[in-house]
Design a protein around this motif. Structure first.
Motif, PDB file in Angstrom:
ATOM      1  N   PHE A 279       0.820  -1.234  -0.067  1.00  0.00           N
ATOM      2  CA  PHE A 279      -0.065  -0.029   0.121  1.00  0.00           C
ATOM      3  C   PHE A 279       1.061   1.414   0.269  1.00  0.00           C
ATOM      4  N   ILE A 280       0.631   2.215  -0.895  1.00  0.00           N
ATOM      5  CA  ILE A 280       1.371   3.346  -1.199  1.00  0.00           C
ATOM      6  C   ILE A 280       0.939   4.437  -0.727  1.00  0.00           C
ATOM      7  N   VAL A 281      -0.331   4.303  -0.135  1.00  0.00           N
ATOM      8  CA  VAL A 281      -1.002   5.415   0.434  1.00  0.00           C
ATOM      9  C   VAL A 281      -1.121   5.165   1.962  1.00  0.00           C
ATOM     10  N   ASN A 282      -1.312   6.285   2.855  1.00  0.00           N
ATOM     11  CA  ASN A 282      -1.411   5.913   4.321  1.00  0.00           C
ATOM     12  C   ASN A 282      -2.799   5.389   4.667  1.00  0.00           C
TER      13      ASN A 282
ATOM     14  N   GLU B 181       1.027  -1.078  -4.908  1.00  0.00           N
ATOM     15  CA  GLU B 181       1.644  -1.691  -5.978  1.00  0.00           C
ATOM     16  C   GLU B 181       1.361  -3.049  -5.987  1.00  0.00           C
ATOM     17  N   TYR B 182       1.363  -3.516  -7.199  1.00  0.00           N
ATOM     18  CA  TYR B 182       0.880  -4.990  -6.811  1.00  0.00           C
ATOM     19  C   TYR B 182       1.739  -5.806  -8.088  1.00  0.00           C
ATOM     20  N   ILE B 183       2.474  -6.670  -7.497  1.00  0.00           N
ATOM     21  CA  ILE B 183       3.201  -7.653  -8.575  1.00  0.00           C
ATOM     22  C   ILE B 183       2.422  -9.269  -8.644  1.00  0.00           C
ATOM     23  N   PRO B 184       1.989  -9.471  -9.847  1.00  0.00           N
ATOM     24  CA  PRO B 184       1.255 -10.778  -9.992  1.00  0.00           C
ATOM     25  C   PRO B 184       2.220 -11.991  -9.614  1.00  0.00           C
ATOM     26  N   ARG B 185       1.689 -12.794  -9.098  1.00  0.00           N
ATOM     27  CA  ARG B 185       2.614 -14.383  -9.098  1.00  0.00           C
ATOM     28  C   ARG B 185       3.097 -14.691 -10.413  1.00  0.00           C
ATOM     29  N   GLN B 186       4.429 -15.084 -10.264  1.00  0.00           N
ATOM     30  CA  GLN B 186       5.169 -15.477 -11.345  1.00  0.00           C
ATOM     31  C   GLN B 186       6.300 -16.564 -11.143  1.00  0.00           C
ATOM     32  N   LYS B 187       6.326 -17.446 -12.050  1.00  0.00           N
ATOM     33  CA  LYS B 187       6.947 -18.614 -11.957  1.00  0.00           C
ATOM     34  C   LYS B 187       7.896 -18.854 -12.901  1.00  0.00           C
ATOM     35  N   PHE B 188       8.987 -17.876 -13.222  1.00  0.00           N
ATOM     36  CA  PHE B 188       9.610 -17.934 -14.497  1.00  0.00           C
ATOM     37  C   PHE B 188      11.222 -17.856 -13.902  1.00  0.00           C
TER      38      PHE B 188
ATOM     39  N   LYS C 257      -6.122  -4.505  -9.674  1.00  0.00           N
ATOM     40  CA  LYS C 257      -5.746  -3.854 -10.706  1.00  0.00           C
ATOM     41  C   LYS C 257      -6.279  -2.433 -10.573  1.00  0.00           C
ATOM     42  N   HIS C 258      -7.473  -2.466 -10.169  1.00  0.00           N
ATOM     43  CA  HIS C 258      -8.261  -1.180  -9.973  1.00  0.00           C
ATOM     44  C   HIS C 258      -7.473  -0.487  -8.930  1.00  0.00           C
ATOM     45  N   LEU C 259      -6.999  -0.784  -7.660  1.00  0.00           N
ATOM     46  CA  LEU C 259      -6.242  -0.202  -6.685  1.00  0.00           C
ATOM     47  C   LEU C 259      -5.007   0.178  -7.498  1.00  0.00           C
ATOM     48  N   ARG C 260      -4.449  -0.715  -8.275  1.00  0.00           N
ATOM     49  CA  ARG C 260      -2.862  -0.205  -8.928  1.00  0.00           C
ATOM     50  C   ARG C 260      -3.172   0.906  -9.714  1.00  0.00           C
ATOM     51  N   THR C 261      -4.383   0.987 -10.607  1.00  0.00           N
ATOM     52  CA  THR C 261      -4.390   1.991 -11.517  1.00  0.00           C
ATOM     53  C   THR C 261      -4.654   3.303 -10.590  1.00  0.00           C
ATOM     54  N   HIS C 262      -5.212   3.124  -9.617  1.00  0.00           N
ATOM     55  CA  HIS C 262      -5.400   4.529  -8.844  1.00  0.00           C
ATOM     56  C   HIS C 262      -4.422   4.753  -7.945  1.00  0.00           C
TER      57      HIS C 262
ATOM     58  N   GLY D  97      -2.526 -10.489   5.683  1.00  0.00           N
ATOM     59  CA  GLY D  97      -1.035 -10.370   6.047  1.00  0.00           C
ATOM     60  C   GLY D  97      -1.076  -9.282   6.855  1.00  0.00           C
ATOM     61  N   THR D  98       0.543  -8.748   7.349  1.00  0.00           N
ATOM     62  CA  THR D  98       0.970  -7.739   8.132  1.00  0.00           C
ATOM     63  C   THR D  98       1.898  -6.991   7.142  1.00  0.00           C
ATOM     64  N   GLY D  99       1.996  -5.533   7.578  1.00  0.00           N
ATOM     65  CA  GLY D  99       3.176  -4.991   6.786  1.00  0.00           C
ATOM     66  C   GLY D  99       2.784  -4.378   5.360  1.00  0.00           C
ATOM     67  N   PHE D 100       1.569  -4.471   5.159  1.00  0.00           N
ATOM     68  CA  PHE D 100       1.074  -3.799   3.808  1.00  0.00           C
ATOM     69  C   PHE D 100       1.613  -2.368   3.644  1.00  0.00           C
ATOM     70  N   PHE D 101       1.711  -1.750   4.897  1.00  0.00           N
ATOM     71  CA  PHE D 101       1.937  -0.421   4.671  1.00  0.00           C
ATOM     72  C   PHE D 101       3.142   0.014   4.642  1.00  0.00           C
ATOM     73  N   SER D 102       4.185  -1.092   5.066  1.00  0.00           N
ATOM     74  CA  SER D 102       5.506  -0.518   5.267  1.00  0.00           C
ATOM     75  C   SER D 102       6.345  -1.364   4.126  1.00  0.00           C
ATOM     76  N   GLY D 103       5.854  -2.184   3.415  1.00  0.00           N
ATOM     77  CA  GLY D 103       6.707  -2.965   2.324  1.00  0.00           C
ATOM     78  C   GLY D 103       5.720  -3.693   1.411  1.00  0.00           C
ATOM     79  N   TYR D 104       6.289  -4.703   0.857  1.00  0.00           N
ATOM     80  CA  TYR D 104       5.462  -5.690   0.125  1.00  0.00           C
ATOM     81  C   TYR D 104       5.206  -6.880   1.013  1.00  0.00           C
TER      82      TYR D 104
END
Ligand code: ADP
Length: 634
Positions: free
Chosen positions: A420-423, A488-495, A479-484, A448-455
């Protein structure tokens, strides 16, 4: 109870150190650069973990596989030990946060992938950390002569002047004498110091079987065998075909290779680990992080490319110390296949350069640019786009890595992450248009915990389950939250990731050097030859042959491999008797115990005892009252 012992029992609940664990910890505690050689499963991690917990500061562990790194960190966290990772799968911001934590967060362990070491950022940040030890795991990766060289390991020695008073601990499970020397040299050891355990596995029974009807023989072998096992095959197709064949004959079997999705792989591994599947038929991709003690057999359906790989794979049998079998089934075409592998593993330099050029085009990097850039890499997509066979790409990438142009990480499952990049107040003011989104937000923040201080890692499926919404809707909200610009949202990836270590070099200047190509080709050929010898030799104990290769030249014959068993069944011939009698005489220049004679005379135990018995009958050898043997000159 001393301090190390109490740490071992407090954090792990173990009662005793395993052989060499304490010695290695004490050696680094005395400030000595140390190379610890322990077989896989021997318990290497405890050596530095106990040490670091016994004193202030942070232990930096360099290790090549991101997935294993994550396992280790999770393991430590479960024991309430603060540990963190820095690797190429992380965003710049995550890396920066992790460095802050490493410097100021009272962490005990920092797991680092080797390609991070070269960065200026790391060197600068290192000055802020209070480091107590540098550990180089899988240390054989530092040697060009080794079978798994990784160029980024060569950078580790650049750390030494930055941490001048600190010892280095190198750990590995496979190293020939050349590689043992090279590791110490490449890490600038102040003084040679190797702590080594014998690699002799008394419960492991090595067998080589030459059969033209390999498949039929495999079937009868596993029908007769007890317990659970691994069958190593050379191709993905073979893995599936053989598992199908065994299933058709009512044997519980499944297959495993790197081409499967990571979900499917962990499912298969889990089923086998928990005995729901009896046999796993796999390519050499199967092995990382396996900790199953009761594997009763490892069958190789055709040889590996090196004794190192064979020994590692076969060594997964019988970790519990009970009898287990390591069987290699070969047919007459296998030697040719091994030879053909040499050519396949070293494509012509022009071909390697072409693949490099395609990589630059694939990522749209212009010549002179791209240094340090990190890209996800889907080998199938890349190979398909430029019409290359996947094997060829794979082998070319290995050589391009040796040459220092690129670096490839292992594939690892990076779960989705949200920051979360807003408070909280700003978030409160932000209204999503749909009312059911409120429930989603609440669930997300509780997950989860720590959404406001990091990923923080999230799981879209879990959120869908909890809120009763579809996974698609969850993705939509994120995605909506990211657009606004709320998150920051990094989708799962496995490569895996491909990193351009240098800027893209213009094609005419791409160089494939003698050291990185022809010299390595020779090393590879030598390993293939050693493997062929193992497969074809019928005179030397299999265990001795393998241990000799790793520099343990004084081991005794195992008495249970196919060679030892064949020798025991045959009577000692007259010429063998004469040669043995000579060697026994040499061992008895002074009276000695029967054990020391066995040790000194390098031959199957039964042959020695038969010969000694005959010499006693002839009153050439006498047993003294204390049990020692004495040679009477006639
Ligand atoms: P390696 O890295 O040498 O392959 P690990 O460090 O992963 O081995 O350890 C292998 C297994 O042995 C792990 O499950 C670990 O917890 C266990 N282990 C290590 N040391 C001890 C010990 N002293 N007593 C009991 N179990 C141990």
């Amino acid at each position: 109870m001393d301090e190390y012992h109490s740490i071992l029992s407090r954090y792990w609940g173990y009662e005793q150190f395993r052989p060499l664990q304490r010695e290695i910890s004490l050696s680094v505690a005395a400030g000595r650069d140390t190379l610890g050689l322990m077989p896989t499963g021997g318990g290497k991690s405890i050596t530095f973990q106990v040490f670091s917990l016994s004193r202030p500061g942070l232990c930096i562990v360099i290790t090549p596989l991101i997935s294993l790194m994550k396992d280790q960190v999770e393991n430590l966290r479960r024991r309430n030990i603060k540990a963190l990772t820095i690797h190429s799968g992380m965003t710049q911001q995550e890396v920066s946060e992790a460095f802050d934590n490493a410097a100021w967060g009272n962490y005990k362990f920092l797991y680092l992938s080797p390609e991070r070491i070269g960065t200026e950022q790391f060197k600068e940040r290192l000055q802020q950390m209070s480091v107590n030890l540098i550990v180089v795991d899988e240390a054989h990766c530092i040697s060009q002569w080794g079978y798994d060289f990784r160029p980024s390991y060569l950078r580790i020695k650049d750390l030494r002047p930055l941490l001048p008073d600190l010892p280095v601990l190198a750990l590995t499970a496979t190293a020939t004498p050349d590689v043992v020397r090279d590791i110490q040299r490449q890490l600038n050891f102040r003084k040679e110091n190797v702590l080594k355990m014998s690699f002799y596995r008394s419960n492991l029974c090595y067998m080589v079987r030459h059969r033209e009807d390999k498949l039929a023989y495999l079937l009868t072998s596993v029908q007769k065998a007890h317990g659970t096992g691994i069958i190593y095959v050379r191709s993905r197709k073979n893995a599936k075909d053989i598992a199908d064949y065994l299933q058709k004959h009512d044997i519980s079997a499944d297959y495993y290779h790197a081409g499967l999705t990571s979900g499917s792989r962990s499912q298969k591994q889990d089923n086998w680990q928990n005995n729901r599947t009896r046999i796993i038929v796999a390519t050499n991709a199967f092995g990382m992080g396996i900790d199953k003690p009761d594997v009763r057999f490892v069958i190789h359906f055709g040889p590996s490319n090196s004794p190192e790989a064979y020994f590692q794979e076969a060594g997964r049998a019988g970790r519990d110390g009970k009898k287990a079998y390591a069987v290699l089934i070969a047919d007459s075409s296998d030697s040719l296949t091994l030879q053909a592998n040499i050519k396949k593993s070293f494509p012509p330099p022009e071909e390697i350069i072409k693949v490099y050029e395609s990589l630059g085009n694939y990522y749209q990097i212009a010549a002179g640019f791209g240094r340090g850039s990190i890209h996800t890499f889907k080998i199938g997509d890349f190979a398909g786009r430029y019409h290359y066979p996947i094997d060829l790409v794979d082998n070319c990438l290995k050589i391009l890595q040796r040459e220092g142009y690129i670096e490839l990480t292992d594939e690892s499952d990076h779960r989705s992450r949200v920051h979360f990049i807003v408070n909280r107040d700003e978030l409160y003011n932000f209204q999503m248009s749909q009312p059911e989104a409120e429930e989603f937000m609440r669930t997300l923040l509780r997950s989860g915990t720590g959404f406001f201080s990091g990923y923080t890692e999230i799981d879209e499926n879990f959120l869908a389950q909890k809120t009763g919404l579809s996974v698609e809707t969850i993705y939509g909200y994120l995605k909506h939250l990211r657009t606004h610009k709320i998150i920051e949202y990094i989708p799962r990836q496995k490569f895996p990731y491909l990193i351009f270590t240098k800027e893209r070099i213009a094609t005419p200047r791409v160089n494939i050097s003698k050291t990185n190509y022809y010299d390595r080709l020779q090393d590879f050929t030598r390993r293939i030859e050693a493997m062929t010898r193992y497969m074809q030799d019928t005179t030397k104990c299999r265990s001795q042959l393998l241990l000799d290769y790793f520099g343990e030249t004084d081991s005794q014959a195992c008495g249970q491999c196919d060679v030892c068993i064949a020798a025991a069944a045959a009577p000692v011939s007259a010429s063998a008797f004469r040669s043995l009698a000579d060697r026994i005489k040499a061992a008895l220049t002074a009276p000695a115990t029967p054990e020391s004679v066995l040790k000194a005379v390098n031959a199957p135990e039964k042959d020695i005892t038969d010969t000694v018995r005959q010499l006693m009958d002839a009153q050439i050898i006498e047993t003294l009252p204390d049990g020692r043997l004495k040679w009477h000159e006639k």
